[in-house]
Scaffold this motif. Sequence first.
Motif, PDB file in Angstrom:
ATOM      1  N   LEU A 197       0.841  -1.191   0.000  1.00  0.00           N
ATOM      2  CA  LEU A 197       0.000   0.000   0.000  1.00  0.00           C
ATOM      3  C   LEU A 197       0.881   1.247   0.000  1.00  0.00           C
ATOM      4  N   TRP A 204      -6.916  -4.503   1.712  1.00  0.00           N
ATOM      5  CA  TRP A 204      -6.179  -5.005   0.550  1.00  0.00           C
ATOM      6  C   TRP A 204      -6.304  -6.520   0.439  1.00  0.00           C
ATOM      7  N   TYR A 242      -6.103  -2.651  -3.625  1.00  0.00           N
ATOM      8  CA  TYR A 242      -6.130  -1.994  -2.318  1.00  0.00           C
ATOM      9  C   TYR A 242      -7.043  -0.771  -2.350  1.00  0.00           C
TER      10      TYR A 242
END
Length: 751
Positions: A178, A353, A371
């Motif tokens: 992320l 995610w 995500y």
Amino acid sequence: MKYTILHFGMFLFAIHIAVAQGTLTGVITNSENTPLPDANIFIQSLQRGTSADKLGRFQFRNIPPGDYNVTVSNIGYASVSQQVIIKDGETATLTTALTPGGLLLSDVVITGQPDHDANTISQVDIKLRPVNTSQDILRMVPGLFIAQHAGGGKAEQIFLRGFDIDHGTDINLEVDGLPVNMVSHAHGQGYSDLHFLIPELVDHVDFNKGPYYADKGNLTTAGYASFLTRNSLDQNMVKIEGGRFGTLRNVNAINLLKRNEGNKRENLYIASEFFRTDGYFQYNQYFNRINLMTKYNTTINDNQTLTIGASTFTSSWDASGQVPERAVESGVISRFGSIDPTEGGETSRTNAWVKHTVAQDDGGIFENQLYYTKYHFKLISNFTFFLNDPVNGDQITQSESRNIYGYHGNYHRESLLGQKTLLSKIGAGFRYDDVNDIHLYHTRSRKQFINDVARGDIDETNLFAYVNETLYLSHRLSLNAAVRLDHFTFNYTDALTADYKKQSVSKAAVSPKFNISYNATPNLNLFIKSGIGFHSNDTRVVVAESGEDILPKAYGIDIGGTWKLGNSIIVNAALWTLDLDQEFVYVGDEGIVEPSGKTSRKGIDVSIRYQVAPWLYFDTDVNLTDPKSKGEPEGQDYIPLAPTFTSIGGLTFRMKNGLNGSLRYRYMGDRAANEDNSVVADGYFLADAIVKYTRTRFELSFTAENIFNTKWKEAQFDTESRLFNEAEPVSEIHFTPGTPFFLKAGVSVFF
């Protein structure tokens, strides 16, 4: 005729010799059948080594037939040696499960993989260095310094390779794939708040410096750092810590599901963190932070894994801000006082995610990750006090809400190009930032609205793709060539104009890379890295400049190596240079656009890890940099706040009776605070100590920060300001005082 037959026979014999090679493949796991990425595999008699991939798999090609001793090792695990027989044209398989063991630098293998030079150091540090805060996690990157200057809840100011990176303009940060950096942020481009990461959950830190890596795109100029959290917990944990200044911290990590049966693995855990402190300032910070995270990981079958994660974080604080030296020296305020104690902020972030990894029959690995992030931010600051508004003061509030949607996937596979090994990796993805009501406005006492400065909505989309090829000309020499394509679409709608009008600009950037790696000896790897990177500018800059010079490039070269001296010393060193093109900067604190010009940086980085004794370790990172602005007269070409000499290091001991600890230091030299070095930001030297007593079921810890109680300035800026009773403004150093001596104790229970 006989010579033709002879030549033909020699040709067939040469082909036989070339083909008379075998292959060794395998999988490295821990005792719970969890893959061990980056585990080291070494064939002693051939002096060849490699590392396991993300699924714990490895492969050696073109091995002459014979009986070989293969050693498998990983930092923190007991090494294992096994005999393997390689036959003509056949593939042998080696599957090894490592058990936890001592931390021995002799287990480190120097490989010829181009992206593993810094990670050799990383493997040692993550096992060795004590980590208590998210700030400690950032300091895992050799040469990286941080400064906090807004009550503990604001993202840290970052320094690396002669950059004052602010909060993330020139370093790419990720957690579990992320993005941490916030592009076109209300406070500053690339703003990176890592406080949503619980440090006890970090399993691996992947970092490297420079713009040389095709899978790392926007903001990767000084380097990148990617933090990976644990897929499973070894055991449940409850930790409670308390210390000076009303500090309290609680961390809980609990297994909800843990199943390992044959090739089937399934893990689910939940973790939480609560932190609060009053702070060491005259005015209470009322700082509190809450983190929650859960992660599920399973093997669908022998070749597939699935990971699902979710986390949420919220924080709020009051801040004392940066104070002018004249106010402290004249006694108007104390060193820990404040001109405007109503500064502060609040922020929150929620992430979700899912990642799917599949190993195909041809040896390739296909990874896909989706995500989503929901983010909120509000920051109240006052940098100039009464410079612009002598009645109400200059307090500003910056706020935004955003949604981030993203995907990235990649496929990598090892194959043969003739008789040479070729490692291919292709990837693609997108990131879409939907930023709503990004707002800068003038306030008083935190609550009273005075007037708008800037307000609008931002949509920013980044589409990317890359190709990365590594050709192993021999088991010693490899060439890496890569190219990355990024396409951006910037949209801005100004809410303060009378008519609705969406401003839109699109731009693309091509970033080639070329790297060479050479294993001169089994204990010495040399490398040359070169590449072009970039960082995007704020969307409000892009539309203001009509798309001109909005993706400034960075041109870098590193020359260095990783050297293992005997079984106890590892040295990583590099000479480097990095040039940046013209760029425009959106000054979020004023809502204006400023040019910053071209810059050039060159330096040397040295990292040393030394196992003095089986129980004692020494480490140090030394970084020298010469940062300059291009096109400026000599003496007027300093880059404000750019560090020139930094060093981090310490001694760590780990006894068999469970007693362990560390004595660590941080040093930053004096540096220019303005363009002609007439104003200097003071350097500092700090020392911290940690002592722990660890047993099977519990751990006691004692931490002392700034053990010599040094008076130091954590953040410093050359700022023009005016106090309430001053007729004229004054430009001088404004600073946030660093923490005084701080002591905390903690207890952890394992079950």
